[in-house]
Design a protein around this motif. Structure first.
Motif, PDB file in Angstrom:
ATOM      1  N   THR A   1       0.833  -1.200   0.000  1.00  0.00           N
ATOM      2  CA  THR A   1       0.000   0.000   0.000  1.00  0.00           C
ATOM      3  C   THR A   1       0.871   1.254   0.000  1.00  0.00           C
ATOM      4  OG1 THR A   1      -0.108  -0.054   2.430  1.00  0.00           O
ATOM      5  CG2 THR A   1      -1.890  -1.149   1.205  1.00  0.00           C
ATOM      6  N   TRP A   2       0.302   2.328  -0.572  1.00  0.00           N
ATOM      7  CA  TRP A   2       0.976   3.617  -0.654  1.00  0.00           C
ATOM      8  C   TRP A   2       0.372   4.599   0.347  1.00  0.00           C
ATOM      9  CZ3 TRP A   2       5.306   4.256  -3.357  1.00  0.00           C
ATOM     10  CH2 TRP A   2       5.566   3.418  -4.446  1.00  0.00           C
ATOM     11  N   SER A   3       1.198   5.513   0.829  1.00  0.00           N
ATOM     12  CA  SER A   3       0.718   6.629   1.638  1.00  0.00           C
ATOM     13  C   SER A   3       1.615   7.830   1.391  1.00  0.00           C
ATOM     14  CB  SER A   3       0.696   6.269   3.129  1.00  0.00           C
ATOM     15  OG  SER A   3       1.987   5.889   3.580  1.00  0.00           O
ATOM     16  N   LEU A   4       1.055   9.012   1.612  1.00  0.00           N
ATOM     17  CA  LEU A   4       1.835  10.242   1.464  1.00  0.00           C
ATOM     18  C   LEU A   4       2.661  10.441   2.727  1.00  0.00           C
ATOM     19  CD1 LEU A   4       2.273  12.655  -0.473  1.00  0.00           C
ATOM     20  CD2 LEU A   4       0.473  13.856   0.792  1.00  0.00           C
ATOM     21  N   TYR A   5       3.955  10.702   2.564  1.00  0.00           N
ATOM     22  CA  TYR A   5       4.868  10.857   3.700  1.00  0.00           C
ATOM     23  C   TYR A   5       5.204  12.326   3.936  1.00  0.00           C
ATOM     24  CZ  TYR A   5       8.893   9.811   6.730  1.00  0.00           C
ATOM     25  OH  TYR A   5       9.772   9.730   7.788  1.00  0.00           O
ATOM     26  N   LEU A   6       5.477  13.051   2.849  1.00  0.00           N
ATOM     27  CA  LEU A   6       5.805  14.474   2.933  1.00  0.00           C
ATOM     28  C   LEU A   6       5.075  15.185   1.805  1.00  0.00           C
ATOM     29  CD1 LEU A   6       9.229  16.163   3.560  1.00  0.00           C
ATOM     30  CD2 LEU A   6       7.939  16.764   1.510  1.00  0.00           C
ATOM     31  N   ASP A   7       4.299  16.216   2.159  1.00  0.00           N
ATOM     32  CA  ASP A   7       3.548  17.003   1.180  1.00  0.00           C
ATOM     33  C   ASP A   7       4.358  18.251   0.852  1.00  0.00           C
ATOM     34  OD1 ASP A   7       1.741  18.373  -0.362  1.00  0.00           O
ATOM     35  OD2 ASP A   7       0.021  17.993   0.939  1.00  0.00           O
ATOM     36  N   GLY A   8       5.195  18.140  -0.164  1.00  0.00           N
ATOM     37  CA  GLY A   8       6.125  19.215  -0.479  1.00  0.00           C
ATOM     38  C   GLY A   8       5.494  20.449  -1.080  1.00  0.00           C
ATOM     39  N   ASP A   9       4.216  20.371  -1.464  1.00  0.00           N
ATOM     40  CA  ASP A   9       3.527  21.542  -2.006  1.00  0.00           C
ATOM     41  C   ASP A   9       2.977  22.443  -0.902  1.00  0.00           C
ATOM     42  OD1 ASP A   9       3.598  20.891  -4.939  1.00  0.00           O
ATOM     43  OD2 ASP A   9       2.556  19.105  -4.221  1.00  0.00           O
ATOM     44  N   ARG A  10       3.090  22.017   0.350  1.00  0.00           N
ATOM     45  CA  ARG A  10       2.496  22.758   1.458  1.00  0.00           C
ATOM     46  C   ARG A  10       3.463  23.751   2.106  1.00  0.00           C
ATOM     47  NH1 ARG A  10      -1.662  19.833   4.129  1.00  0.00           N
ATOM     48  NH2 ARG A  10      -1.553  21.463   5.732  1.00  0.00           N
ATOM     49  N   PHE A  11       4.746  23.681   1.772  1.00  0.00           N
ATOM     50  CA  PHE A  11       5.722  24.542   2.441  1.00  0.00           C
ATOM     51  C   PHE A  11       6.935  24.714   1.536  1.00  0.00           C
ATOM     52  CE2 PHE A  11       6.725  20.216   3.456  1.00  0.00           C
ATOM     53  CZ  PHE A  11       8.097  20.138   3.610  1.00  0.00           C
ATOM     54  N   ILE A  12       7.910  25.480   1.973  1.00  0.00           N
ATOM     55  CA  ILE A  12       9.124  25.701   1.187  1.00  0.00           C
ATOM     56  C   ILE A  12       9.912  24.398   1.144  1.00  0.00           C
ATOM     57  CG2 ILE A  12      11.297  26.961   1.031  1.00  0.00           C
ATOM     58  CD1 ILE A  12       9.954  29.290   2.443  1.00  0.00           C
ATOM     59  N   SER A  13      10.050  23.853  -0.036  1.00  0.00           N
ATOM     60  CA  SER A  13      10.718  22.569  -0.185  1.00  0.00           C
ATOM     61  C   SER A  13      11.485  22.573  -1.500  1.00  0.00           C
ATOM     62  CB  SER A  13       9.687  21.431  -0.131  1.00  0.00           C
ATOM     63  OG  SER A  13      10.316  20.175  -0.065  1.00  0.00           O
ATOM     64  N   ARG A  14      11.984  21.424  -1.899  1.00  0.00           N
ATOM     65  CA  ARG A  14      12.740  21.277  -3.135  1.00  0.00           C
ATOM     66  C   ARG A  14      12.408  19.916  -3.742  1.00  0.00           C
ATOM     67  NH1 ARG A  14      13.635  25.853  -1.949  1.00  0.00           N
ATOM     68  NH2 ARG A  14      15.611  27.008  -2.018  1.00  0.00           N
TER      69      ARG A  14
END
Length: 339
Positions: A129-142
């Motif tokens: 199964t898949w899950s989201l670990y880090l939502d990089g569109d929510r904050f300053i990321s790369r």
């Protein structure tokens, strides 16, 4: 006996072995994703697959036993796995090279996100199964080139080429830096913010471009791949992995040596996208490098027969053969770079 050459990099003398003949080898399998499809030791590797090198020795010469560990097409992966880490469980943490939908995740996974795969089976018949670990569109990321999750829950992250800049007040990163993220989670348990600080200024070690993949060993050393070769031990960028033993921060001191020789491990002409060091996949307390059957728990190392794996087909080897050790294949450590 060859004497190591030394090059002055900033204020640090980094040991530079042009052709290292010996290096400590961590008792780990090396799981890799490749930038392009191909054939590794008879295994057909597609985009989105992960193969693993189990280090073995014939006398004092190290080599790889390759096996398919993750078939991305079985679980919906259609793009490259750019960054990879293997967490306890095991669970596979990835950053994908293109935006796509994955089963079980409602939103489209972007190239800024990290996703977690929890397997029920690995190998030629990958399920889970898949899950989201880090939502990089929510904050300053790369679009991180590399990541490694630490025992305290922090993440070590490497920016992409030309991905430097301001991450937070008083935190300005360069391409060759490794940053540490202390995560903030939402109600779903997904990372939605990071408190950043600089973990390593690798330019002091001789890295002239960004670090493209990395993982930390339990002994505190760092295994990594980097663009370019200037100031580093002689190696093939893209195919080989290096190991750094020393201190971290803005003024590190230590030594870099060749760790994994990809060109002599059937990776000549390929580029490693992501990699992870896996120390005890089956959790039986015996390190993968010494385990006679690293995918089935057998702490007593008794021989366990394999009945369902068609050994004539490397593509269908869903795990390594359990077999008795012989004098020709003796696991070991400290005998030279893998490959």
């Amino acid at each position: 006996m060859k004497l190591a050459k030394y090059v002055a990099v900033g204020l640090l003398l980094v040991a530079w072995n042009p052709a290292p003949s010996r290096a400590d080898i961590v008792d780990a399998s090396v799981w890799v994703s490749l930038k392009k499809p191909g054939n590794v030791d008879g295994i057909d590797v597609k985009v989105g697959d992960i193969v693993a090198c189990r280090p073995r020795f014939v006398g004092t010469t190290p080599h790889c036993e390759w096996s398919l560990m993750f078939d991305g097409s079985d679980v919906g992966v259609t793009s490259r796995i750019v960054a990879l880490d293997v967490l306890p469980g095991p669970k596979l943490l990835m950053r994908l090279g293109e935006s796509q939908f994955l089963p079980g995740i409602a939103q489209e996974v972007s190239t800024l996100d990290l996703v977690l795969f929890t397997p029920t089976s690995l190998g030629a018949e990958t399920r889970g199964t898949w899950s989201l670990y880090l939502d990089g569109d929510r904050f300053i990321s790369r679009e991180w080139d590399a990541m490694s999750v630490q025992p305290d829950g922090t993440l070590l992250l490497s920016p992409p080429a030309d991905g430097g800049g301001i991450l937070a007040p008083n935190v300005v990163v360069k391409d060759e830096d490794i940053v540490r993220c202390t995560p903030k989670f939402d109600a779903r348990g997904v990372i939605v913010d990071c408190a950043y600080d600089i973990f390593l200024d690798s330019s002091v070690l001789g890295v002239t471009g960004n670090i493209t993949s990395l993982d930390m060993a339990p002994d505190g050393s760092m295994v990594f791949a980097a663009r370019g070769t200037s100031g580093l031990p002689e190696h093939n960028a893209g195919e080989d992995l290096l190991r750094y033993v020393g201190t971290f921060g803005l003024h590190p001191e230590g030594e870099v040596k060749l760790y994994f020789n990809g060109s002599s491990s059937n990776l000549r002409g390929y580029t490693i996208d992501g990699f992870a060091l896996v120390f005890d996949l089956d959790g039986d307390g015996v390190a993968d490098g010494d385990d006679n059957c690293p995918t089935v728990a057998n702490a007593d190392q008794a021989v366990m027969p394999v009945t369902r794996v068609p050994t004539w087909s490397p593509r269908l080897r869903s795990h390594w053969m359990c077999r008795r050790r012989s004098s020709a294949f003796t696991p070991g450590r400290g005998r030279g770079p893998i490959g």
